[in-house]
Design an enzyme around this catalytic site. Structure first.
Site, PDB file in Angstrom:
ATOM      1  N   SER A 266      20.115  64.470  41.949  1.00  0.00           N
ATOM      2  CA  SER A 266      20.366  63.182  41.310  1.00  0.00           C
ATOM      3  C   SER A 266      19.171  62.623  40.551  1.00  0.00           C
ATOM      4  O   SER A 266      19.348  61.901  39.578  1.00  0.00           O
ATOM      5  CB  SER A 266      20.854  62.169  42.345  1.00  0.00           C
ATOM      6  OG  SER A 266      20.004  62.136  43.462  1.00  0.00           O
TER       7      SER A 266
ATOM      8  N   HIS B 190      27.110  64.584  40.880  1.00  0.00           N
ATOM      9  CA  HIS B 190      26.727  64.576  39.458  1.00  0.00           C
ATOM     10  C   HIS B 190      27.245  65.794  38.698  1.00  0.00           C
ATOM     11  O   HIS B 190      27.006  65.934  37.511  1.00  0.00           O
ATOM     12  CB  HIS B 190      25.211  64.477  39.320  1.00  0.00           C
ATOM     13  CG  HIS B 190      24.671  63.213  39.889  1.00  0.00           C
ATOM     14  ND1 HIS B 190      24.716  62.016  39.214  1.00  0.00           N
ATOM     15  CD2 HIS B 190      24.108  62.945  41.095  1.00  0.00           C
ATOM     16  CE1 HIS B 190      24.198  61.068  39.977  1.00  0.00           C
ATOM     17  NE2 HIS B 190      23.824  61.605  41.123  1.00  0.00           N
TER      18      HIS B 190
ATOM     19  N   LYS C  58      31.334  58.180  39.641  1.00  0.00           N
ATOM     20  CA  LYS C  58      30.350  58.504  38.595  1.00  0.00           C
ATOM     21  C   LYS C  58      31.106  58.923  37.328  1.00  0.00           C
ATOM     22  O   LYS C  58      31.693  58.072  36.700  1.00  0.00           O
ATOM     23  CB  LYS C  58      29.368  59.523  39.135  1.00  0.00           C
ATOM     24  CG  LYS C  58      28.417  58.784  40.097  1.00  0.00           C
ATOM     25  CD  LYS C  58      27.515  59.619  40.920  1.00  0.00           C
ATOM     26  CE  LYS C  58      26.631  58.668  41.728  1.00  0.00           C
ATOM     27  NZ  LYS C  58      26.142  59.239  42.969  1.00  0.00           N
TER      28      LYS C  58
HETATM   29  C1  LIG Z   1      25.742  58.718  44.265  1.00  0.00           C
HETATM   30  C2  LIG Z   1      25.605  59.861  45.193  1.00  0.00           C
HETATM   31  C3  LIG Z   1      26.226  59.852  46.440  1.00  0.00           C
HETATM   32  C4  LIG Z   1      26.910  58.644  46.981  1.00  0.00           C
HETATM   33  O1  LIG Z   1      28.113  58.398  46.364  1.00  0.00           O
HETATM   34  P1  LIG Z   1      28.714  56.910  46.365  1.00  0.00           P
HETATM   35  O2  LIG Z   1      30.141  57.101  46.053  1.00  0.00           O
HETATM   36  O3  LIG Z   1      27.951  56.160  45.324  1.00  0.00           O
HETATM   37  O4  LIG Z   1      28.488  56.358  47.731  1.00  0.00           O
HETATM   38  C5  LIG Z   1      26.146  60.998  47.210  1.00  0.00           C
HETATM   39  N1  LIG Z   1      25.467  62.083  46.786  1.00  0.00           N
HETATM   40  C6  LIG Z   1      24.820  62.102  45.599  1.00  0.00           C
HETATM   41  C7  LIG Z   1      24.088  63.325  45.189  1.00  0.00           C
HETATM   42  C8  LIG Z   1      24.865  60.973  44.769  1.00  0.00           C
HETATM   43  O5  LIG Z   1      24.209  60.972  43.618  1.00  0.00           O
END
Ligand SMILES: *Cc1c(COP(=O)(O)O)cnc(C)c1O
Length: 394
Positions: free
Chosen positions: A183, A211, A242
């Site tokens: 991330s 991602h 996302k």
């Molecule tokens: C954003 C993210 C999460 C968490 O997801 P949410 O739905 O925002 O709680 C988990 N793992 C990674 C790698 C992320 O970037």
């Protein structure tokens, strides 16, 4: 003095220490939809730090799907999934996600954080070992902690080190867990080698596609699809918040995995099911990702354009074909100065510093959207040039 005042005094002291260390955080408010340009604190700026990679979070089709779901099914699921919270749209979305991911089944969690915590802690216990990349997301780290398994952290993407650890660290059950796309660095996990290791050493494998979903792979299913490993990665987790532009998360895998998590994952069991509108948005988003590969192509064109531009300005940029472009600045103060100046010049980019990233690697985490217009990117490059020269990093 009352209890509230006592608490405030206690917390204020800690906050002062955070400020003194230069690590104080605060919230910024966006007053519009999450579009390529947003209004932030009353000013229009180019948004370059959201995860709305495909521009779906402000898309008319998702808005419509959510409104129709509210008209038909109301606003809340108002019970946990195992009581009366499972509605038609939850089932429909899970079936669609399984088709999209090419797995037998999928199960929706309320967010990615809860998915990681629930999956890892239900699969592993105190007699087990979990092998975790040092740059894995905080929700994976917390899932590992909660599981009480022995956590063996391996150096970032170092497959020789992982193999040596797999030879040495024994347990009842063993699992390798990794971000498909990291991330904060935007690089891709070496999944082909990892699958081999997991198979050779009899370990489970879990990939977090937060991602990767919507960005990588022939039809946008993620890193696992990108490498053609769908049949060899038993646990794929991803988010709906996302690139898919809504909210929630999923795990994709076998029917048995789904059945097990329904029975064992506490963050699935002990929480109210997501509202129908969230399921409807995600359903529409999955369809759009699948049916409209041009969004993904457009995203990648924008990424290449911005990366080339930043490199020719003299910035230290790395990118592996994901939507995340880390611009490494190094010192924390210069990173924050860059972020402040960029905002002044109309570009919203978040500065990322320790403890989120290792000391000395503070960076601007630039993210690109398929819906950024060329003029948005050009404006960003101009701002980067001005800010970079003033802060003295180019
Ligand atoms: C954003 C993210 C999460 C968490 O997801 P949410 O739905 O925002 O709680 C988990 N793992 C990674 C790698 C992320 O970037």
């Amino acid at each position: 003095m009352g209890l509230t005042e006592d608490l405030d005094i206690l917390l204020s002291r800690e906050l002062e220490a955070i400020k003194a260390a230069g690590r104080y955080r605060f919230l910024r408010t966006i007053e519009t939809a999450q579009s390529p340009r947003v209004v932030l604190d009353g000013r229009e700026v180019v948004l370059m730090c959201s995860n709305n990679y495909l521009g779906l979070a402000d898309h008319p089709r998702l808005r419509r799907a959510a409104k129709e779901a509210i008209d038909r099914y109301g606003t809340g699921a108002v019970a946990s999934r195992l009581v009366s919270g499972t509605m038609t749209l939850h089932e429909e979305l899970e079936a669609a996600l399984a088709r999209f991911k090419g797995t037998q089944a999928a199960l929706v969690f309320n967010c990615g954080y809860m998915a990681n915590v629930g999956i890892i802690s239900s699969l592993l216990g105190p007699e087990d070992v979990v092998f975790s990349d040092e740059l894995n997301h905080a929700s994976i780290i917390d899932g590992c902690r909660l599981s009480q398994a022995r956590v063996v952290v391996f150096p970032h993407k170092d497959m020789n080190a992982l193999e040596a650890l797999l030879k040495r660290e024994k347990g009842r059950r063993r699992m390798i867990v990794v971000d498909g796309v990291f991330s904060m660095d935007g690089d891709i996990a070496p999944l082909p080698d990892m699958v081999e290791l997991a198979e050779d050493y009899g370990a489970l494998l879990m990939v977090d596609e937060a991602h990767g979903t919507g960005v990588l792979g022939e039809r946008g299913a993620g890193t696992v699809e990108h490498f053609g490993l769908t049949d060899r990665v038993p646990i794929q987790m991803g988010t709906l918040g996302k690139a898919l532009g809504g909210f929630g998360a999923y795990v994709a895998g076998s029917d048995v995995l789904r059945e097990y998590l329904i029975n064992r994952a506490r963050s699935f069991i002990f929480t109210t099911a997501l509202p129908p509108a969230d399921m409807a948005m995600a359903l529409e988003a999955v369809r759009m990702v699948w049916e409209e590969p041009q969004r993904r192509r457009r995203l990648h064109q924008n990424v290449v354009y911005l990366v080339d531009g930043l490199k020719s300005l003299g910035f230290q940029v790395t990118n592996q074909g994901t939507a995340i472009i880390p611009v490494i600045i190094g010192p924390e103060d210069k990173t924050m100065d860059m972020s402040t100046k960029l905002l002044e010049y109309g570009v919203f980019v978040a500065g990322i510093r320790p403890p989120t990233v290792p000391p000395g690697t503070s960076r601007l985490r630039v993210t690109v959207m398929a819906t950024h217009a060329q003029e948005d990117l050009d404006e960003a490059l101009e701002a980067f040039e001005r800010a970079g020269k003033e802060v003295g990093v180019i």
